[in-house]
Design an enzyme around this catalytic site. Structure first.
Site, PDB file in Angstrom:
ATOM      1  N   HIS A 117      50.288  39.133  11.617  1.00  0.00           N
ATOM      2  CA  HIS A 117      50.620  40.139  12.809  1.00  0.00           C
ATOM      3  C   HIS A 117      49.934  39.656  14.172  1.00  0.00           C
ATOM      4  O   HIS A 117      49.888  40.318  15.365  1.00  0.00           O
ATOM      5  CB  HIS A 117      50.160  41.571  12.446  1.00  0.00           C
ATOM      6  CG  HIS A 117      51.057  42.731  13.602  1.00  0.00           C
ATOM      7  ND1 HIS A 117      52.508  42.319  13.519  1.00  0.00           N
ATOM      8  CD2 HIS A 117      50.813  43.855  14.172  1.00  0.00           C
ATOM      9  CE1 HIS A 117      53.056  43.397  13.991  1.00  0.00           C
ATOM     10  NE2 HIS A 117      51.913  44.195  14.693  1.00  0.00           N
ATOM     11  N   TYR A 137      56.647  50.812  11.626  1.00  0.00           N
ATOM     12  CA  TYR A 137      55.361  51.838  11.449  1.00  0.00           C
ATOM     13  C   TYR A 137      55.854  52.646  10.265  1.00  0.00           C
ATOM     14  O   TYR A 137      56.737  53.262  10.181  1.00  0.00           O
ATOM     15  CB  TYR A 137      54.899  52.404  12.413  1.00  0.00           C
ATOM     16  CG  TYR A 137      54.176  51.301  13.399  1.00  0.00           C
ATOM     17  CD1 TYR A 137      52.891  51.230  13.591  1.00  0.00           C
ATOM     18  CD2 TYR A 137      54.964  50.267  14.185  1.00  0.00           C
ATOM     19  CE1 TYR A 137      52.232  50.141  14.642  1.00  0.00           C
ATOM     20  CE2 TYR A 137      54.305  49.411  15.136  1.00  0.00           C
ATOM     21  CZ  TYR A 137      53.033  49.472  15.286  1.00  0.00           C
ATOM     22  OH  TYR A 137      52.352  48.352  16.036  1.00  0.00           O
ATOM     23  N   HIS A 192      44.676  44.950  14.552  1.00  0.00           N
ATOM     24  CA  HIS A 192      45.703  44.296  15.298  1.00  0.00           C
ATOM     25  C   HIS A 192      45.634  42.901  15.608  1.00  0.00           C
ATOM     26  O   HIS A 192      44.535  42.574  16.200  1.00  0.00           O
ATOM     27  CB  HIS A 192      46.557  45.023  16.068  1.00  0.00           C
ATOM     28  CG  HIS A 192      47.665  45.791  16.064  1.00  0.00           C
ATOM     29  ND1 HIS A 192      47.835  46.964  15.139  1.00  0.00           N
ATOM     30  CD2 HIS A 192      48.869  45.370  16.499  1.00  0.00           C
ATOM     31  CE1 HIS A 192      49.110  47.231  15.100  1.00  0.00           C
ATOM     32  NE2 HIS A 192      49.645  46.393  15.685  1.00  0.00           N
ATOM     33  N   SER A 242      43.256  48.605  16.884  1.00  0.00           N
ATOM     34  CA  SER A 242      43.204  47.719  17.946  1.00  0.00           C
ATOM     35  C   SER A 242      42.111  46.762  17.929  1.00  0.00           C
ATOM     36  O   SER A 242      41.091  47.278  17.703  1.00  0.00           O
ATOM     37  CB  SER A 242      43.326  48.356  19.359  1.00  0.00           C
ATOM     38  OG  SER A 242      43.315  47.369  20.304  1.00  0.00           O
ATOM     39  N   GLU A 248      53.729  48.530   8.903  1.00  0.00           N
ATOM     40  CA  GLU A 248      52.374  48.577   9.503  1.00  0.00           C
ATOM     41  C   GLU A 248      52.143  50.198   9.374  1.00  0.00           C
ATOM     42  O   GLU A 248      52.578  51.188   9.858  1.00  0.00           O
ATOM     43  CB  GLU A 248      52.461  48.575  11.124  1.00  0.00           C
ATOM     44  CG  GLU A 248      52.682  46.993  11.345  1.00  0.00           C
ATOM     45  CD  GLU A 248      52.855  46.962  12.933  1.00  0.00           C
ATOM     46  OE1 GLU A 248      51.881  47.000  13.434  1.00  0.00           O
ATOM     47  OE2 GLU A 248      54.059  46.443  13.242  1.00  0.00           O
TER      48      GLU A 248
END
Length: 785
Positions: free
Chosen positions: A132, A591, A241, A359, A548
């Site tokens: 990713h 997602y 991520h 994140s 995801e």
């Protein structure tokens, strides 16, 4: 008497000879036959370059039309492991330095494997997963919505990934040897934060109370040990991520996970892995603990120099720039590591997990105008989402944030690698099926506890999808948490496709911005048929999902599968089972949130394509796969995903031709290193060359940039464009100009040897008429002291 003694001597002598012969034969068999090994598995590792076009192609991930590739931070790889029972089943897991897996890529890789190996490797036992990164070339997926910003399909991006995956699997297959596998896990606390905490808080309080954190902090690592060569690799799964590199970055990069893999492979090489015996030491890790130190690829070709004298400057000044020259081929551009291709190499992969709401920008989210924290529920600043950005630990330097988050994952992986003691034991197994997620019936519980049958929906994206995330905000007036939409954008939407009443009700409370599942022109905009897969290696179970998953969605799926495996296996699975979730695997469908998170309609909920019951559908179908595994039953597949290669449309113009000013050659220096220069370690040196478009030749397993060091009368390559410290930056003076420049920028590592160095650029130019020609050129020499 004498006759009897002689006969007895002959018999005894013959018996002794037979004993020695048997011992010799046994020794040969032990060294040659894996069947006689004490190790329960055959283990093989492989890797190959998949770096795509470093010019003109839009990067995949942020959907930012202005993020066009223009150079290389470090190269991208396909890394593979194969584990096989000596006379039984086998599995392949491939980890890509790419944004995600691609359904079309999978189809073509499997076709190649079938042509090469027959039915040995197929859709059931091969998994291909993406890390990713948002800093790799796009255009390699087959559905319209994923290739709009790349101007359609980019065949060059597609081909290099397919080729690299195949070659990494072939290498792993050829490297199969008896070996053992170990598993270890541990918490990494400072590499990820929840970027949608308001949605997470909508999950039941009782459920949230089971967990200490609102993201998964656990890393699970498997260590592969060859019986003869010792440790040969490791793969780990951890959720964060690939967005340490910002949406304005234009250099190809594996982001934090790609960086972590580079660091660990360099560390292994520094520690002499693979090797015959011994356990790796972490004594040499100190240089990576310091944030000011840049990790580098270590060359073992050149010895340490003698003490540097004042003659160093004079020696450097005697070597001027070479001037550009043509090459007969591209062999001179082979990477440093490629020159040692006959040696076994250590392969380390940092795989993705349930990263949907995680994140790497761990300092929090702030408004770029006021520097105050963003709005909690909508991630806006005075109502504008485009002003709210997450900050990484190296803020405002995205490269430094990438290095820090990559380094943190690397250090945890080394710790787990060195302390791994739980051996994986047990059989290899797998289950795989395809499902039509546009109309899947799902049994769920009602609020009163009774059963209810619901359905998933054709794919659709909500208004909050266009708002982006705090890792990369969108534009206009979209915002996260929007469950209403607005009239203007509904009008724009209706010009493309107006969703029907049934679709609107199915997707509620998501306000539909793009009804992608029902958009079919010029071909399908979004996938409907998706793969799900379970891979088992002893007590390690890998759940391969094509999207995801958010933190809580991944937890629910892992727990559901684990419960089925333990309760239904009659002891085959014990409580020491390790269940990991491999996200973005085998294809991509955006997602998956929990039902409760979906109601909030932040970015992740708006991007959950198949409606509010998507997670329940995954759990139901994975439970079926798990049940089939424990009951040793096959899972029939009645549908197949489409192969739309022949339908693909690509609008990216090709390279017309390259040129230089009159009297200038490709590879000549445009801006050289200053004469009589000397540089301290930690400083940066650069030179700019007249160049050509990198799309002319990707130089796969090669390099556009080298740092060479003078050793006697020879120039030895020390660093290449796969090194953290060396960047290759490409540019044009104007958008359609046939002229271009390559800037090589080397930040000198603290542990670089003192001596005389120079920069070398290589590439390939395309004339208006004729074939592509390769070229090279060097800068003026300079001293490092």
């Amino acid at each position: 008497m004498e006759a009897s003694s002689c006969l007895l001597y002959q018999v005894r002598g013959f018996g002794s000879f037979r004993i020695w012969l048997c011992l010799l034969l046994l020794l040969v068999l032990q060294n040659c036959s894996p069947v006689l090994s004490d190790s329960p598995y055959l283990v093989g590792m492989g890797s190959y370059d998949i770096t795509g076009p470093a010019a003109d192609v839009n990067m995949m991930g942020y959907a930012n039309t202005e993020q066009i590739a223009s150079g290389i931070h470090f190269r991208l790889k396909s890394r593979a492991f194969i584990v096989a029972e000596p006379n039984g089943k086998r599995v392949v897991f491939v980890n890509l330095d790419a944004c995600m897996a691609s359904q079309l890529v999978n189809i073509k890789v499997l076709e190649r494997l079938k042509a090469r190996y027959g039915d040995l490797y197929n859709e059931n036992n091969v998994a291909i997963s993406g890390i990713h990164t948002h800093a790799g070339p796009g255009g390699y997926l087959q559905y319209v919505v994923y290739i709009v910003t790349s101007l359609g399909f980019v065949r060059q991006s597609f081909d290099v990934i397919v080729d690299g995956i195949e070659k990494s699997i072939v290498e792993a297959h050829n490297n199969l040897h008896p070996g053992k596998i170990y598993v270890n896990k541990g918490d990494l606390l400072d590499a990820g934060v929840n970027r949608s905490p308001s949605a997470y808080l909508n999950n039941p309080a009782e459920e949230r109370s089971k967990y200490k954190y609102n993201v998964d902090k656990e890393m699970t690592l498997v260590k592969f040990v060859d019986d003869e060569s010792g440790p040969v690799g490791s793969f780990n799964w951890f959720a964060t991520h690939g967005t340490s590199m910002s949406r304005t970055n234009s250099l190809i990069s594996g982001d934090n996970k790609g960086a972590a893999a580079r660091f660990m492979e360099d560390w292994a090489e520094k520690n002499g892995l693979p090797k015959q015996t011994g356990v790796a030491s972490s004594d040499d890790l100190g240089f990576l603990h310091m944030t000011s130190v840049l990790p580098r690829r270590v060359s073992t070709i050149i010895p340490e120099p003698d003490e540097i004298t004042d003659d160093l400057m004079q020696l450097a000044s005697s070597y001027e720039a070479s001037g550009g020259r043509r090459l007969a081929g591209s062999n001179i551009t082979r990477r440093i590591r490629s020159s040692q291709e006959n040696n076994a190499k250590f392969v380390s992969a940092f795989c993705q997990s349930n990263c949907g709401d995680v994140s790497p920008n761990v300092l929090g989210t702030f408004c770029i105008d006021t520097h105050l924290p963003c709005d909690f529920n909508h991630s806006t600043c005075n109502g504008k989402n485009e002003l709210c950005y997450g900050r990484g630990p190296g803020y405002p330097d995205g490269f430094e944030s990438t290095r820090i988050i990559g380094n943190r994952q690397f250090l945890k992986a080394v710790d787990l690698f060195n302390s791994a003691s739980e051996e994986i034991q047990g059989k290899i197994d797998y289950r795989h099926t395809y499902l039509d997620f546009s109309q899947l019936k799902v049994s769920v519980s009602t609020s009163t506890g009774g059963p209810q049958v619901v359905k998933t929906c054709p794919a659709a994206m909500g208004f909050a999808f266009a708002a982006g995330t705090t890792d990369g905000p969108g534009a206009f007036d979209f915002k996260q948490g929007d469950d209403k939409g607005n009239p203007f954008w509904r009008l724009v939407r209706n010009l493309l496709k107006t969703p029907g009443k049934e679709q609107v009700e199915c997707q509620a409370p998501k306000p539909i911005l793009l009804d992608t599942g029902e958009m079919k022109e010029p071909y399908d905009w979004a996938p409907a048929i998706l793969p799900i897969q379970i891979i088992r290696i002893g007590q390690l179970v890998i759940l391969c999902v094509p999207g995801e998953f958010t933190t809580m969605a991944g937890r629910r799926l892992r727990d559901a599968v684990k419960n089925v495996l333990i309760s239904g296996s009659n002891g085959d699975f014990g409580t020491n089972i390790h269940v990991v979730l491999a996200g973005l695997t085998n294809t991509y469908s955006q997602y998956v949130t929990t039902f409760e998170e979906y109601q909030i309609q932040r970015y992740e909920g708006a991007s959950t394509l198949y409606g509010p019951h998507t997670l329940s559908a995954y759990i139901q179908e994975f439970q079926k796969l798990a049940t089939a595994m424990v009951e040793n039953k096959e899972v029939p597949t009645n549908i197949q995903p489409p192969d739309m290669l022949e339908k693909q449309i690509g609008l990216l113009p090709g390279v017309m031709y390259d040129s230089t000013p009159p009297g200038v050659h490709f590879g000549d220096v445009s801006s050289d290193v200053a004469a009589n220069s000397n540089f301290r370690k930690g400083t940066t040196v650069n030179a700019t060359f007249y160049s050509a478009c990198p799309r002319n030749d990707l130089l796969t397993e090669g390099t556009f940039a080298l740092v060479e060091k003078l050793n006697g009368n020879d120039w030895i390559p020390i660093y290449d464009d796969d090194d953290w410290s060396l960047q290759f930056k490409w540019s044009r003076p104007s958008k359609f100009s046939p002229r271009s420049f390559a800037t090589l920028e080397w930040t000198i590592p603290e542990d670089a040897a003192s001596g005389v160095y120079r920069l070398r650029h290589s590439g390939a130019s395309k004339p208006l008429i004729g074939s592509i020609k390769h070229f090279t050129g060097t800068s003026r020499a300079f001293a490092v002291r």
